[in-house]
Every structure is written in C-alpha cells, then in structure tokens.
Enzyme design. Structure first.
Site, PDB file in Angstrom:
ATOM      1  CB  SER A 133     -34.911 -24.137  82.414  1.00 47.51           C
ATOM      2  OG  SER A 133     -34.384 -24.265  84.245  1.00 47.51           O
ATOM      3  CG  ASP A 297     -36.581 -18.189  88.347  1.00 50.98           C
ATOM      4  OD1 ASP A 297     -36.157 -19.035  89.361  1.00 50.98           O
ATOM      5  OD2 ASP A 297     -36.418 -18.592  87.374  1.00 50.98           O
ATOM      6  CG  HIS A 329     -37.751 -21.593  86.385  1.00 49.90           C
ATOM      7  ND1 HIS A 329     -36.283 -21.366  86.336  1.00 49.90           N
ATOM      8  CD2 HIS A 329     -37.719 -22.518  85.665  1.00 49.90           C
ATOM      9  CE1 HIS A 329     -35.543 -22.337  85.522  1.00 49.90           C
ATOM     10  NE2 HIS A 329     -36.734 -23.043  84.715  1.00 49.90           N
TER      11      HIS A 329
END
Length: 364
Positions: A133, A297, A329
């Site tokens: 991320s 996602d 995610h």
C-alpha cells in the site's frame, strides 16, 4: 481522564483498549500531529514523545498490536521462515512513522540504506525490498533518491503489493467525513480528528497528473469536487492545514519516476471500489449516502494500482505485473498464492503469471 505522564513508553498504535469511549480522546491527543503553516513542519502533540520500535526486526510489522490480535505481515513472514528464511536475519522489518510523509521523515531513509548495506555485507547478496500500500510510495521515494550505481549493487528488486500509484480516492472520504475501517467502537466522524492530522493523508490524494480533470471524486448538492478543487475542498471541510500539507507533499512521488530496479507490481482486482462519494446537504459531517464504483480491490481502484505498467520500457530493468482476481486490499499480505509468488521471486524465478485467480473454487 488521560494520564498526564507515564514512567515508560507504552503502545500507541495499536491498542484496542484505547478506542473505548473515554480512551479514544486520549488516544487522539497522543496520536495527533500539530502542523505549523510557517515552517511547513509537523510536531507531536505538546508534551508527547513518539518513537517507532523494532527497526530492523520483524515483530513490529508482523502484528499491529502487542497482544498479537491484529495480524499484519505475520503469515507472510511465517511462510518465508518455513522455506528457510530467518526472522531478524534474512528477513528484516523497516517500520516507519506512517503519520509523516517522506519530506518530514528524513531520518528514516539513512537508516533504511544502512540496513540494506548491512544485509548485503553480511550475506553477500543484493536485497529485495517489499512494500504494501502506501509503503510502496515510501520505497519508491527511497529508490528515486539513490544513485543508480548504489541500486545496481545493493538492490535485487522491488516487490510492490497493492500500491495506490495514482493516489487513493478513499483519502477524500477519510479527510471529509472519516473512515473507521471496521473498528466498531469508534465513529467515522470521531476518528476523523486523528486522520486529519497525518501529513500522509493529503499526500495520497488522487494525482492531478493521471486522473481526468473532470472526474468528480465527491459530489454534494452544492458542489462537485475534482482534483482541480482541492483548495476549495479543504476550505469547505474546515481543514485548511490539509491544503498546505498537500502542497508540501504532492510532488514527492506523483511523477512516478521509475525506481531503476527490477519490479514486481502486484494488486487485486474484481471488487467494486468507490471512485465517487455522494453526500447529502449535511456534508462533510455525515457518512456518504451513495457511491459510484469502478474496479479495484475494495480500497484502491485498479486504474491507480496499474500505473506501474508505465514503467515498462521507461527503465532498463524488467517490470512484471500480476493482477489477482478476487483479492482485497489487505488480504494481499495474507494470501497463500501471493506468498508462493513472492517465494518464487526470491528463489530467482522472475517470470511470474500476469493473472492469478484467488476466488474460492479456482485452481489458477
């Protein structure tokens, strides 16, 4: 109700007990940053000292809490241990103060460079960097500030998981009305107080360079906000410091300069992911009443995550892209198929599938 002084350090992120009705105000006061528009710097809440424990160790990235209830990279680390890697030796962690964008976290990057060089000297092999991320933006920033000769010597490759390369639309909701990310004992509006204090939030706003200038990210009865309206947005949500933070951070990684090392860019697809938040007349102090979705996602849209594809041909080193159908995610760091591909990469097999289906009942 809050302790005015403690004799020793205590965990601030992440302790569920701190989210109880009274404790959450103490937590926000300890967690908050104070932004100075004159110096363009942030500091901790007056009287509060914060430090990031465990640099170079894995415990600080395996779990988010000391009670080991909120697992993060534990299953990934454990997978690698099972195939011969060793915690704190051949697998290392590089946690950072995620409240701060790289321009305010200058001390972190020499430590990361030193850690890489230390591992290279000890094991006589170049190092893989792995981020998840926003951590991928941190890795990219780090690599963009290293000479190519250094990268050629010390870095074998960069494994990127679910990176919001073009920014994350969800950031606008977080800054407008908050998002508790499933923590039931705290409201979205309440946690917004803390979320607005991190300089990383404005940093992750959708990029002006890649998103269409007419794409509406937030729609209200009186105004539609695009990436051309960020200054008005921050004024309208009563968070003008955010505009200055965005000006400070918007150019840190938005050009997406190729990292100059071999890249494996992986992300999930197949989930409806909000790209427009629709509010009623009580904006911004209420939750959105509706959403417009695109593929992604469930946290970041696939358009933003797929921007790593533009590095193909922009750098000499290979760029590999793998899309995981049906992978959310956060699940990116838990999934066995992701772990297997990472193992494959570390074993020297660079050619990974371009598409992997992780939905139940599929064997791809």
């Amino acid at each position: 109700m809050c302790y005015r002084k403690t004799d020793d350090w205590f965990p601030l992120w992440f302790d569920l007990n701190l989210f109880m009705p009274i404790g959450v105000d103490c937590w926000i006061d300890n967690m908050r940053l104070v932004y100075d528009r004159t110096t363009r710097k942030s500091s901790n809440s007056p009287g509060v000292q914060v430090r990031v424990p465990g640099f170079g160790k894995t415990y600080a990235i395996e779990f988010l809490d000391t009670n080991k209830l909120a697992g993060y990279l534990f299953t990934m680390v454990e997978h690698l241990v099972q195939v011969g890697y060793t915690r704190n030796e051949t697998i290392r962690g590089a946690p950072y103060d995620w409240r701060l964008a790289p321009n305010e976290n200058a001390d972190y990057f020499p430590k990361l460079q030193e850690l890489v060089e230390e591992m290279f000297d000890q094991y006589e092999e170049p190092v893989y960097l792995l981020g998840h991320s926003m951590g991928c933006h941190y890795v990219l920033y780090f690599l963009n500030h290293q000479p190519q000769a250094w990268k050629d010597k010390y870095i074998r490759g960069f494994i990127s998981l679910a990176a919001p390369w073009g920014g994350a639309v969800k950031t606008l909701r977080v800054l407008a009305s908050g998002a508790n990310d499933g923590i039931p004992m705290i409201s979205n509006i309440k946690i917004r107080e803390e979320q607005r204090m991190a300089t990383t939030s404005p940093w992750m706003l959708p990029s002006e360079d890649v998103w269409p200038k007419d794409h509406v990210f937030i729609s209200t009865p009186t105004f539609n906000y695009t990436n051309q309206d960020y200054q008005r947005f921050f004024t309208d949500v009563n968070y003008e410091d955010g505009w200055y933070m965005w000006e400070d951070t918007k150019n840190l990684t938005r050009d997406l300069i190729p990292p100059g090392v071999e890249v494996w860019c992986m992300y999930g697809v197949g989930f409806p992911t909000p790209v427009t938040y629709i509010y009623d007349e009580d904006f911004p102090n209420v939750d959105p009443v509706d959403f417009i979705y695109a593929d992604g996602d469930n946290t970041v849209d696939s358009f933003s995550m797929s921007l790593c594809k533009q590095w193909v041909g922009q750098q000499d080193k290979p760029v590999h892209v793998t899309e995981y159908q049906g992978l959310a995610h956060l699940d990116m760091v838990f999934n066995d198929k992701v772990h297997n591909v990472i193992q494959q990469i570390l074993e020297g097999n660079s050619n990974v599938p371009s598409h992997i289906d992780v939905r139940p009942g599929t064997n791809e």
